[in-house]
Design a protein around this motif. Structure first.
Motif, PDB file in Angstrom:
ATOM      1  N   VAL A  18       0.833  -1.200   0.000  1.00 40.51           N
ATOM      2  CA  VAL A  18       0.000   0.000   0.000  1.00 40.51           C
ATOM      3  C   VAL A  18       0.875   1.260   0.000  1.00 40.51           C
ATOM      4  CG1 VAL A  18      -1.770   1.280   1.248  1.00 40.51           C
ATOM      5  CG2 VAL A  18      -1.853  -1.202   1.192  1.00 40.51           C
ATOM      6  N   ASN A  19       1.861   1.294   0.880  1.00 44.31           N
ATOM      7  CA  ASN A  19       2.731   2.471   0.927  1.00 44.31           C
ATOM      8  C   ASN A  19       3.537   2.633  -0.347  1.00 44.31           C
ATOM      9  OD1 ASN A  19       2.072   3.609   3.316  1.00 44.31           O
ATOM     10  ND2 ASN A  19       3.581   2.436   4.506  1.00 44.31           N
ATOM     11  N   PHE A  20       4.007   1.510  -0.851  1.00 44.64           N
ATOM     12  CA  PHE A  20       4.819   1.523  -2.068  1.00 44.64           C
ATOM     13  C   PHE A  20       4.010   2.106  -3.235  1.00 44.64           C
ATOM     14  CE2 PHE A  20       6.561  -1.123  -5.704  1.00 44.64           C
ATOM     15  CZ  PHE A  20       7.662  -0.317  -5.892  1.00 44.64           C
ATOM     16  N   MET A  21       2.794   1.623  -3.403  1.00 43.61           N
ATOM     17  CA  MET A  21       1.954   2.077  -4.515  1.00 43.61           C
ATOM     18  C   MET A  21       1.527   3.527  -4.336  1.00 43.61           C
ATOM     19  SD  MET A  21       1.214   0.577  -7.273  1.00 43.61           S
ATOM     20  CE  MET A  21       2.982   0.385  -7.376  1.00 43.61           C
ATOM     21  N   ARG A  22       1.240   3.876  -3.080  1.00 48.13           N
ATOM     22  CA  ARG A  22       0.822   5.256  -2.833  1.00 48.13           C
ATOM     23  C   ARG A  22       1.962   6.219  -3.178  1.00 48.13           C
ATOM     24  NH1 ARG A  22      -1.472   7.946   2.664  1.00 48.13           N
ATOM     25  NH2 ARG A  22      -1.903   9.934   1.678  1.00 48.13           N
TER      26      ARG A  22
ATOM     27  N   LEU B 262      -9.049   4.459  -5.645  1.00 52.62           N
ATOM     28  CA  LEU B 262      -8.361   4.049  -6.874  1.00 52.62           C
ATOM     29  C   LEU B 262      -7.895   2.602  -6.769  1.00 52.62           C
ATOM     30  CD1 LEU B 262      -7.020   4.962  -9.629  1.00 52.62           C
ATOM     31  CD2 LEU B 262      -4.954   5.390  -8.307  1.00 52.62           C
ATOM     32  N   MET B 263      -7.353   2.293  -5.597  1.00 53.03           N
ATOM     33  CA  MET B 263      -6.823   0.958  -5.390  1.00 53.03           C
ATOM     34  C   MET B 263      -7.939  -0.092  -5.471  1.00 53.03           C
ATOM     35  SD  MET B 263      -3.803   0.134  -2.908  1.00 53.03           S
ATOM     36  CE  MET B 263      -3.867  -1.324  -1.949  1.00 53.03           C
ATOM     37  N   ARG B 264      -9.084   0.241  -4.881  1.00 57.02           N
ATOM     38  CA  ARG B 264     -10.222  -0.691  -4.935  1.00 57.02           C
ATOM     39  C   ARG B 264     -10.650  -0.955  -6.377  1.00 57.02           C
ATOM     40  NH1 ARG B 264     -12.476   1.566  -0.499  1.00 57.02           N
ATOM     41  NH2 ARG B 264     -13.689   3.012  -1.741  1.00 57.02           N
TER      42      ARG B 264
ATOM     43  N   THR C 202      -2.313  -7.299  -1.542  1.00 55.11           N
ATOM     44  CA  THR C 202      -1.987  -5.887  -1.405  1.00 55.11           C
ATOM     45  C   THR C 202      -1.744  -5.495   0.042  1.00 55.11           C
ATOM     46  OG1 THR C 202      -4.347  -5.396  -1.373  1.00 55.11           O
ATOM     47  CG2 THR C 202      -3.236  -5.182  -3.471  1.00 55.11           C
ATOM     48  N   LYS C 203      -2.084  -6.375   0.969  1.00 53.76           N
ATOM     49  CA  LYS C 203      -1.861  -6.051   2.378  1.00 53.76           C
ATOM     50  C   LYS C 203      -0.487  -6.469   2.870  1.00 53.76           C
ATOM     51  CE  LYS C 203      -6.477  -5.349   4.014  1.00 53.76           C
ATOM     52  NZ  LYS C 203      -7.735  -6.061   4.116  1.00 53.76           N
ATOM     53  N   ARG C 204       0.253  -7.149   2.027  1.00 54.60           N
ATOM     54  CA  ARG C 204       1.555  -7.651   2.468  1.00 54.60           C
ATOM     55  C   ARG C 204       2.687  -6.751   1.998  1.00 54.60           C
ATOM     56  NH1 ARG C 204       0.245 -13.610   0.545  1.00 54.60           N
ATOM     57  NH2 ARG C 204       2.481 -13.863   0.337  1.00 54.60           N
TER      58      ARG C 204
ATOM     59  N   PHE D  91      -1.307  -5.573 -11.532  1.00 59.93           N
ATOM     60  CA  PHE D  91      -2.020  -4.637 -10.665  1.00 59.93           C
ATOM     61  C   PHE D  91      -1.297  -3.279 -10.620  1.00 59.93           C
ATOM     62  CE2 PHE D  91      -2.049  -2.897  -6.276  1.00 59.93           C
ATOM     63  CZ  PHE D  91      -3.313  -2.335  -6.319  1.00 59.93           C
ATOM     64  N   GLN D  92       0.014  -3.314 -10.479  1.00 61.52           N
ATOM     65  CA  GLN D  92       0.788  -2.067 -10.432  1.00 61.52           C
ATOM     66  C   GLN D  92       0.679  -1.316 -11.752  1.00 61.52           C
ATOM     67  OE1 GLN D  92       4.748  -2.423  -8.584  1.00 61.52           O
ATOM     68  NE2 GLN D  92       4.109  -4.424  -7.865  1.00 61.52           N
ATOM     69  N   MET D  93       0.648  -2.102 -12.833  1.00 65.12           N
ATOM     70  CA  MET D  93       0.495  -1.509 -14.156  1.00 65.12           C
ATOM     71  C   MET D  93      -0.849  -0.781 -14.240  1.00 65.12           C
ATOM     72  SD  MET D  93       0.878  -3.777 -17.572  1.00 65.12           S
ATOM     73  CE  MET D  93      -0.175  -3.433 -18.942  1.00 65.12           C
ATOM     74  N   ALA D  94      -1.880  -1.405 -13.691  1.00 61.02           N
ATOM     75  CA  ALA D  94      -3.210  -0.784 -13.696  1.00 61.02           C
ATOM     76  C   ALA D  94      -3.202   0.506 -12.879  1.00 61.02           C
ATOM     77  CB  ALA D  94      -4.244  -1.756 -13.136  1.00 61.02           C
ATOM     78  N   MET D  95      -2.494   0.490 -11.754  1.00 65.27           N
ATOM     79  CA  MET D  95      -2.436   1.668 -10.884  1.00 65.27           C
ATOM     80  C   MET D  95      -1.715   2.831 -11.569  1.00 65.27           C
ATOM     81  SD  MET D  95      -3.914   1.105  -7.942  1.00 65.27           S
ATOM     82  CE  MET D  95      -3.252   2.365  -6.852  1.00 65.27           C
ATOM     83  N   LEU D  96      -0.670   2.533 -12.324  1.00 64.85           N
ATOM     84  CA  LEU D  96       0.194   3.590 -12.845  1.00 64.85           C
ATOM     85  C   LEU D  96      -0.183   4.044 -14.260  1.00 64.85           C
ATOM     86  CD1 LEU D  96       3.510   2.191 -11.358  1.00 64.85           C
ATOM     87  CD2 LEU D  96       2.384   4.314 -10.696  1.00 64.85           C
TER      88      LEU D  96
END
Lengths: 210, 250
Positions: free
Chosen positions: B97-101, B124-126, B139-141, B158-163
């Motif tokens: 979570v912190n990494f993605m944020r 966004l994450m949801r 995502t909690k780990r 997932f990270q690709m989707a976020m970015l």
């Protein structure tokens, strides 16, 4: 120096946050618990001796330590943990971060006396060396005189994980920030063992130091 | 044009791996790069993302009109380049979570946008979690810590989707995946594909291209693209193997 006694069935939690001058000798009586947290996050060069004796049965000892050394600083932490009676357990995790030309040394002595059957002891020393000129010396010493025990130890010294740094950069984090996150993660392992109230203080001391 | 590579040469140490690669990628396109082991496929993705282990000795790469090779790895990412790693790295102690944020906000800052608040970020994450069907558990780990091969690849998607990159490179996205994991990864890639972005799919086998259908297939051999075709080229390769290319080049 008179040892500090932890009475039967008592739990004592001791924080040595930047108090390395104080050598420590602790005797644990039956079924007592010691939680010891050692942070060395100052410029002080020194030697620190920690001696723990489990004098009674069913004692529990937890020792967590973190040192961040910089400049030409030297820091030696010498630990001696003696299991003298049956059914004692102990966990020790000590970590060093070394910058510049710092020198670190860790001595982890573990002694299991003949009477201390069913001892369960583990000792871990992990170190990250961040410069070519910094030096780390680690000496685990296990003396085991009982035959029905479980003792493990591990020591590693290495650099920061460059692949992890690149991975984070690939996600848009600056190199410095990536390094910082890795250093925090390295230390977090120690902080998360502390009660919540002390965690914040420890994190602040660490952030100021690096 | 999203990416334009001209005559790219690159070394690892003294050894030349890429020996003049040229490639143009436009909006909406999916390019597959195939080739035998050691052809330079992973080197190409490493060089494009700025991996310091490689040195570019010649050539030019324009990414959305900017000189890609002059940028730091993090700026390349913030400009919209994403690498889906062949071997995603485990980072104990750094939470997903912190990494993605941090990653999302670093990119937003770079592009002059406001940082997301905690609640905007969680929303966004949801959304993205649902889109790529990734478990809360992951995502909690800590980043990739203790993940299976399939979970790591799903986490990359997932990270690709976020970015929301404009160009994503999938480096052997299918390696080590069983058929179900492969399908989930491919579905994720397909859902994220649109007419504004593009993908490079690097793969040794045709299998992945059953699920991610490329517009172009390039064969990389001994550091050069020696043949370009449509998706049928991948099938030909599957039937005839790479020897056919070697024979044709002689």
């Amino acid at each position: 120096m008179n040892p500090l006694i932890i009475n039967k069935e008592y739990t004592e939690t001791i924080y040595l946050f930047n108090e390395a001058k104080a050598d420590l000798h602790i005797v644990q009586q039956e079924a007592s618990t010691l939680n010891l947290f050692v942070l060395h996050l100052t410029d002080l060069s020194c030697m620190q001796h920690i001696h723990i004796q489990q004098e009674g049965e069913h004692c529990r000892t937890n020792i967590y330590g973190l040192a961040v050394l910089k400049g030409k600083q030297e820091y030696l932490c010498d630990t001696l943990l003696e299991h003298q009676k049956e059914n004692g357990t102990s966990t020790l995790i000590f970590k060093y971060l070394l910058f510049d030309e710092a020198k670190g040394e860790f001595v982890g002595r573990l002694k299991v006396q003949p009477n201390a059957q069913h001892t369960d002891a583990s000792q871990t020393n992990r170190n990250i060396v961040l410069s070519d000129k910094a030096k780390m010396r680690t000496m685990p010493q296990l003396e085991i005189y009982a035959d029905d025990v479980r003792c493990s130890h591990g020591a590693t010294t290495g650099a920061l994980d460059n692949e992890a740094i690149f991975y984070m950069q690939q996600r848009g984090l600056q190199k410095d920030l990536a390094r910082q996150l890795l250093l925090q993660a390295f230390a977090e392992d120690i902080f998360e063992k502390m009660p919540i109230q002390q965690q914040e203080q420890a994190r602040n001391l660490f952030t100021q130091r690096i | 044009m999203i990416l334009s590579i001209k005559n790219l040469h690159a070394n690892i140490g003294e050894k030349e791996i890429l020996k003049g690669v040229s490639l143009d990628i436009r909006e909406g396109e999916i390019h597959a790069i195939m080739g035998p082991n050691g052809a330079g496929k992973s080197t190409l993705s490493a060089v494009l993302t700025g991996n310091p282990a490689y040195t570019v000795t010649q050539g030019e790469v324009l990414f959305n009109g900017k000189d890609l090779l002059k940028m730091s790895p993090e700026d390349r990412a913030r400009e919209g380049l994403f690498l889906c790693f062949q071997y995603p790295v485990e980072i104990p102690g750094v939470s997903m979570v912190n990494f993605m944020r941090t990653a999302v906000n670093e990119k937003r800052k770079y592009q002059g946008q406001k940082e997301l608040t905690a609640s905007e970020f969680l929303k966004l994450m949801r959304e993205k979690k649902e889109l790529v069907e990734i478990d809360d558990r992951l995502t909690k780990r800590a980043v990739n810590e203790g993940f299976s091969g399939g979970e790591k690849k799903r986490n990359e998607i997932f990270q690709m989707a976020m970015l929301e990159p404009s160009l994503s490179i999938l480096d052997e996205a299918d390696s080590g995946l069983d058929i179900d994991a492969l399908r989930i990864v491919a579905e994720g890639v397909n859902k994220l594909h649109n007419d504004k972005n593009a993908s490079i799919v690097i793969t040794h086998y045709q299998r992945l291209l059953d699920y991610i259908v490329p517009d172009f297939v390039h064969i990389l051999y001994e550091g050069k693209i020696v043949k370009t075709g449509d998706k049928k080229l991948a099938l030909t390769l599957e039937q005839k193997g790479y020897d056919w290319i070697k024979d044709e080049l002689v």
